[in-house]
Scaffold this motif. Structure first.
Motif, PDB file in Angstrom:
ATOM      1  N   LEU A   1     -19.181  79.842  45.491  1.00 23.05           N
ATOM      2  CA  LEU A   1     -20.235  80.814  45.760  1.00 23.05           C
ATOM      3  C   LEU A   1     -19.898  81.669  46.976  1.00 23.05           C
ATOM      4  CD1 LEU A   1     -23.129  81.874  45.196  1.00 23.05           C
ATOM      5  CD2 LEU A   1     -23.955  80.059  46.736  1.00 23.05           C
ATOM      6  N   PHE A   2     -19.941  83.001  46.781  1.00 22.75           N
ATOM      7  CA  PHE A   2     -19.804  83.949  47.882  1.00 22.75           C
ATOM      8  C   PHE A   2     -21.191  84.515  48.180  1.00 22.75           C
ATOM      9  CE2 PHE A   2     -15.482  83.310  47.164  1.00 22.75           C
ATOM     10  CZ  PHE A   2     -14.701  83.991  48.089  1.00 22.75           C
ATOM     11  N   VAL A   3     -21.636  84.361  49.424  1.00 28.40           N
ATOM     12  CA  VAL A   3     -22.996  84.757  49.777  1.00 28.40           C
ATOM     13  C   VAL A   3     -22.981  86.104  50.486  1.00 28.40           C
ATOM     14  CG1 VAL A   3     -23.741  82.357  49.910  1.00 28.40           C
ATOM     15  CG2 VAL A   3     -22.911  83.506  51.983  1.00 28.40           C
ATOM     16  N   GLU A   4     -24.166  86.691  50.651  1.00 27.13           N
ATOM     17  CA  GLU A   4     -24.296  88.053  51.163  1.00 27.13           C
ATOM     18  C   GLU A   4     -24.774  88.123  52.610  1.00 27.13           C
ATOM     19  OE1 GLU A   4     -23.348  90.677  49.465  1.00 27.13           O
ATOM     20  OE2 GLU A   4     -22.747  89.353  47.810  1.00 27.13           O
ATOM     21  N   SER A   5     -25.082  86.977  53.213  1.00 32.04           N
ATOM     22  CA  SER A   5     -25.665  87.022  54.557  1.00 32.04           C
ATOM     23  C   SER A   5     -25.415  85.711  55.282  1.00 32.04           C
ATOM     24  CB  SER A   5     -27.177  87.281  54.457  1.00 32.04           C
ATOM     25  OG  SER A   5     -27.818  87.051  55.697  1.00 32.04           O
ATOM     26  N   ALA A   6     -25.328  85.809  56.603  1.00 32.24           N
ATOM     27  CA  ALA A   6     -25.222  84.593  57.415  1.00 32.24           C
ATOM     28  C   ALA A   6     -26.470  83.744  57.300  1.00 32.24           C
ATOM     29  CB  ALA A   6     -24.967  84.962  58.876  1.00 32.24           C
ATOM     30  N   GLU A   7     -27.585  84.347  56.930  1.00 33.78           N
ATOM     31  CA  GLU A   7     -28.823  83.594  56.737  1.00 33.78           C
ATOM     32  C   GLU A   7     -28.669  82.552  55.626  1.00 33.78           C
ATOM     33  OE1 GLU A   7     -31.308  83.783  58.637  1.00 33.78           O
ATOM     34  OE2 GLU A   7     -31.114  85.705  59.687  1.00 33.78           O
ATOM     35  N   ASP A   8     -27.729  82.794  54.702  1.00 34.90           N
ATOM     36  CA  ASP A   8     -27.510  81.851  53.601  1.00 34.90           C
ATOM     37  C   ASP A   8     -26.851  80.546  54.061  1.00 34.90           C
ATOM     38  OD1 ASP A   8     -28.551  83.488  51.466  1.00 34.90           O
ATOM     39  OD2 ASP A   8     -26.771  84.741  51.684  1.00 34.90           O
ATOM     40  N   PHE A   9     -26.467  80.485  55.341  1.00 28.53           N
ATOM     41  CA  PHE A   9     -25.884  79.252  55.897  1.00 28.53           C
ATOM     42  C   PHE A   9     -26.949  78.372  56.548  1.00 28.53           C
ATOM     43  CE2 PHE A   9     -21.225  80.767  56.755  1.00 28.53           C
ATOM     44  CZ  PHE A   9     -21.049  80.918  55.395  1.00 28.53           C
ATOM     45  N   ALA A  10     -28.205  78.772  56.455  1.00 28.17           N
ATOM     46  CA  ALA A  10     -29.252  78.090  57.209  1.00 28.17           C
ATOM     47  C   ALA A  10     -29.330  76.602  56.909  1.00 28.17           C
ATOM     48  CB  ALA A  10     -30.597  78.754  56.956  1.00 28.17           C
ATOM     49  N   ASP A  11     -29.094  76.219  55.656  1.00 26.02           N
ATOM     50  CA  ASP A  11     -29.201  74.801  55.293  1.00 26.02           C
ATOM     51  C   ASP A  11     -27.844  74.128  55.150  1.00 26.02           C
ATOM     52  OD1 ASP A  11     -28.447  76.165  53.016  1.00 26.02           O
ATOM     53  OD2 ASP A  11     -29.738  75.016  51.652  1.00 26.02           O
ATOM     54  N   CYS A  12     -26.778  74.749  55.663  1.00 24.23           N
ATOM     55  CA  CYS A  12     -25.447  74.133  55.589  1.00 24.23           C
ATOM     56  C   CYS A  12     -25.346  72.978  56.584  1.00 24.23           C
ATOM     57  CB  CYS A  12     -24.358  75.164  55.869  1.00 24.23           C
ATOM     58  SG  CYS A  12     -24.044  76.288  54.501  1.00 24.23           S
ATOM     59  N   ASP A  13     -24.575  71.974  56.196  1.00 29.72           N
ATOM     60  CA  ASP A  13     -24.373  70.808  57.063  1.00 29.72           C
ATOM     61  C   ASP A  13     -23.255  71.029  58.082  1.00 29.72           C
ATOM     62  OD1 ASP A  13     -26.252  68.839  55.759  1.00 29.72           O
ATOM     63  OD2 ASP A  13     -25.017  69.388  54.033  1.00 29.72           O
ATOM     64  N   ALA A  14     -22.391  72.006  57.817  1.00 33.77           N
ATOM     65  CA  ALA A  14     -21.312  72.348  58.743  1.00 33.77           C
ATOM     66  C   ALA A  14     -20.852  73.757  58.417  1.00 33.77           C
ATOM     67  CB  ALA A  14     -20.143  71.377  58.636  1.00 33.77           C
ATOM     68  N   VAL A  15     -20.256  74.404  59.405  1.00 35.34           N
ATOM     69  CA  VAL A  15     -19.690  75.743  59.219  1.00 35.34           C
ATOM     70  C   VAL A  15     -18.241  75.712  59.673  1.00 35.34           C
ATOM     71  CG1 VAL A  15     -19.747  78.149  60.011  1.00 35.34           C
ATOM     72  CG2 VAL A  15     -21.872  76.974  59.435  1.00 35.34           C
ATOM     73  N   ILE A  16     -17.364  76.345  58.896  1.00 37.62           N
ATOM     74  CA  ILE A  16     -15.965  76.511  59.282  1.00 37.62           C
ATOM     75  C   ILE A  16     -15.738  77.994  59.559  1.00 37.62           C
ATOM     76  CG2 ILE A  16     -13.561  76.315  58.554  1.00 37.62           C
ATOM     77  CD1 ILE A  16     -14.374  73.894  56.887  1.00 37.62           C
TER      78      ILE A  16
END
Length: 552
Positions: free
Chosen positions: A120-135
């Motif tokens: 999945l390619f998302v359109e906004s950093a807001e779509d990372f709100a429920d991510c458990d980690a970010v790389i």
């Protein structure tokens, strides 16, 4: 785990690019290197993100873990996309945010393949709100322009999300090479930067990791080697690079841990430590305890007569010399019976006060190495420090913190006030060895064969941010300097030339003292927490810490 030689190198963005260009010119395919590096980052991520039990979890369990991937337009972004693909194959729920209209061909190819796999390619950093980690793989090596506009807003969003997770637990952020927004060489924040919890520095350590301005953004840093041929490194940096990290292997090799079976106290160095006043008696005690811990053969401690007997029970192995005092309880002058020709090193400064400037003139006339700290530096700053240091025939070591450095060398400047540049300027101008203390202390030596060598101590702790820590370093360093000087006198055949990898005995003593001091603080904070490292405990931790390091 990188080998000690690789761990010692420090490179600029331009140097790293030249080293990689040599590899590519020799036939290393860029896609192959990207796959290799990304595979190692995946291993690093799995170690840091998953507990052992989680690492054995089923694909179904891992699918519940959402990983956000920031993919940049360059090869850093290509690495991030390979990582996204591999973590997808491991079963993680991957979301990629790559808001760039133009990308390098290889990164664009990696993005197309990731999309074909259904990532999945998302359109906004807001779509990372429920991510458990970010790389974070947006901007790594060589960023030169400030991040502004939408990308700056995205970084603010990512940072805010990561520090507002539920249950008061921050979300981990893993940066590739450097956190996006950090200048590779200076550590400058280029407008805004990702605040990582973990950073994987690729191939060789970058200069930014030694800069105070960036330390809060790296989190836990680790070098991820990818087998750069040593010949390519030395072709760019030279056989003896003038700038390096101080590694444990090197620091331990500089310590006088092996003595002759026929050694006695007069062959293990004699230090004269001039310290203390009625007001700052503790400084004399702390520096004396550290000098004793250094293993120096003989310690003479010159203190005001009014505190001599109070120190005696705590320093039974030292020769305590009481000095005449000023009305404020500071040393007025050294006894005429003290013959400076008897000593292998003199350390001046801890707790001294500035009441007696003649003490400095007397000590600077010594024909042995001299270490100046605290009020020794303050006295020096009052009158032509560069001229006075240049007039000495024997080596001098200065250990200023940033404020003392400005008083000593008010006209010295560098871009972003980088400690390494400042220390090198001062070493060249004064012919003294300069230890500029800080979170990543810089040690610069006077020019040798037209080169001024510079080391950084990469490991320290804010546990040292309390009164008395510097007194311990002075005593420890003074003792090691005295031992080193005596060793040089005993070895009449010593003809080695100083290099970065083979420093002279005095420089080696300074380097090992800086490293040992910080390792003792790390050891003590593990034992008693960051708040429990009072200076007396730090002094008593010097040898237990060293014993633990040698055993491990």
């Amino acid at each position: 785990m990188a080998n000690p030689i690789i761990e010692s190198f420090l490179v600029t963005a331009e140097e790293m690019q030249r080293i990689e260009s040599r590899m590519f010119a020799a036939g290393m395919p860029v896609p192959a290197l990207m796959e290799k590096v990304s595979g190692r980052i995946v291993q690093w991520f799995m170690r840091r993100f998953l507990s052992p039990d989680q690492g054995r979890a089923s694909t179904t369990d891992r699918a519940r873990r959402k990983i956000g991937i920031l993919a940049g337009p360059g090869h850093n972004g290509g690495d991030a996309l390979v990582i996204a693909r591999e973590l997808h194959h491991w079963g993680f729920d991957i979301r990629v945010y790559q808001p760039f209209s133009r990308c390098k061909p290889l990164s664009e190819q990696q993005a197309n393949y990731a999309k074909s796999l259904g990532i999945l390619f998302v359109e906004s950093a807001e779509d990372f709100a429920d991510c458990d980690a970010v790389i974070d793989g947006w901007f790594g090596l060589g960023l030169t322009r400030p991040i502004t506009g939408d990308r700056a807003a995205d970084i603010h969003t990512i940072n805010q999300q990561s520090h507002q997770q539920s249950h008061q637990q921050s979300r981990p952020v893993f940066s590739i090479d450097l956190p996006s927004g950090i200048h590779t060489d200076t550590g400058e924040i280029m407008g805004v930067a990702i605040k990582a919890t973990h950073t994987a520095c690729l191939g060789l350590w970058k200069r930014a990791f030694m800069q105070e301005s960036a330390l809060d953004y790296f989190g836990h840093s680790e070098l991820i080697p990818f087998d750069i041929p040593l010949a390519d490194i030395t072709a760019v940096l030279g056989e003896t690079p003038t700038v390096q990290r101080l590694t444990p292997t090197a620091a331990l090799s500089y310590l006088p841990l092996n003595r002759s079976l026929t050694a006695h106290k007069y062959k293990a160095g004699h230090l004269l430590l001039v310290a203390g006043s009625r007001q700052y008696a503790g400084a004399a005690l702390l520096s004396g305890l550290a000098a004793t811990a250094s293993g120096v053969g003989m310690l003479t401690l010159a203190v005001p007569e009014s505190i001599r007997l109070a120190l005696l029970p705590q320093l039974p192995g030292a020769l305590l010399v009481g000095c005449d005092e000023t009305s404020e309880g500071a040393i007025a002058h050294l006894p005429h019976s003290l013959d400076l020709t008897k000593y292998d090193a003199v350390a001046l400064g801890p707790g001294l006060t500035q009441s007696s400037p003649d003490l400095l003139s007397y000590v600077l006339a010594a024909a042995c190495p001299v270490l100046l700290d605290a009020d020794g530096l303050n006295l020096l700053a009052r009158s032509n420090p560069i001229q006075r240091l240049q007039a000495r025939s024997a080596p001098t070591v200065l250990t200023p913190h940033a404020g003392e450095f400005k008083r000593l060398f008010p006209d010295f400047h560098s871009s972003n006030n980088q400690p390494g540049d400042l220390a090198q300027q001062a070493a060249k101008a004064s012919s003294a060895t300069i230890l500029l203390k800080g979170p990543r202390s810089a040690i610069a030596t006077p020019p040798t064969d037209l080169s001024t060598y510079l080391w950084f101590n990469p490991d320290s702790t804010p546990a040292l941010a309390r009164g008395g820590s510097g007194d311990i370093l002075t005593g420890l360093m003074g003792g090691l300097m005295a031992t080193a000087h005596q060793t040089q006198k005993n070895d009449n055949d010593q003809t080695q030339t100083q290099t970065q990898s083979n420093p002279d005995a005095l420089t080696a003593a300074v380097l090992s003292a800086v490293w040992w001091h910080s390792q003792a603080a790390l050891y003590a904070s593990d034992q008693r927490t960051l708040l429990g490292v009072d200076p007396l405990h730090l002094a008593k931790s010097l040898n237990p810490a060293l014993q633990t390091l040698l055993r491990d």
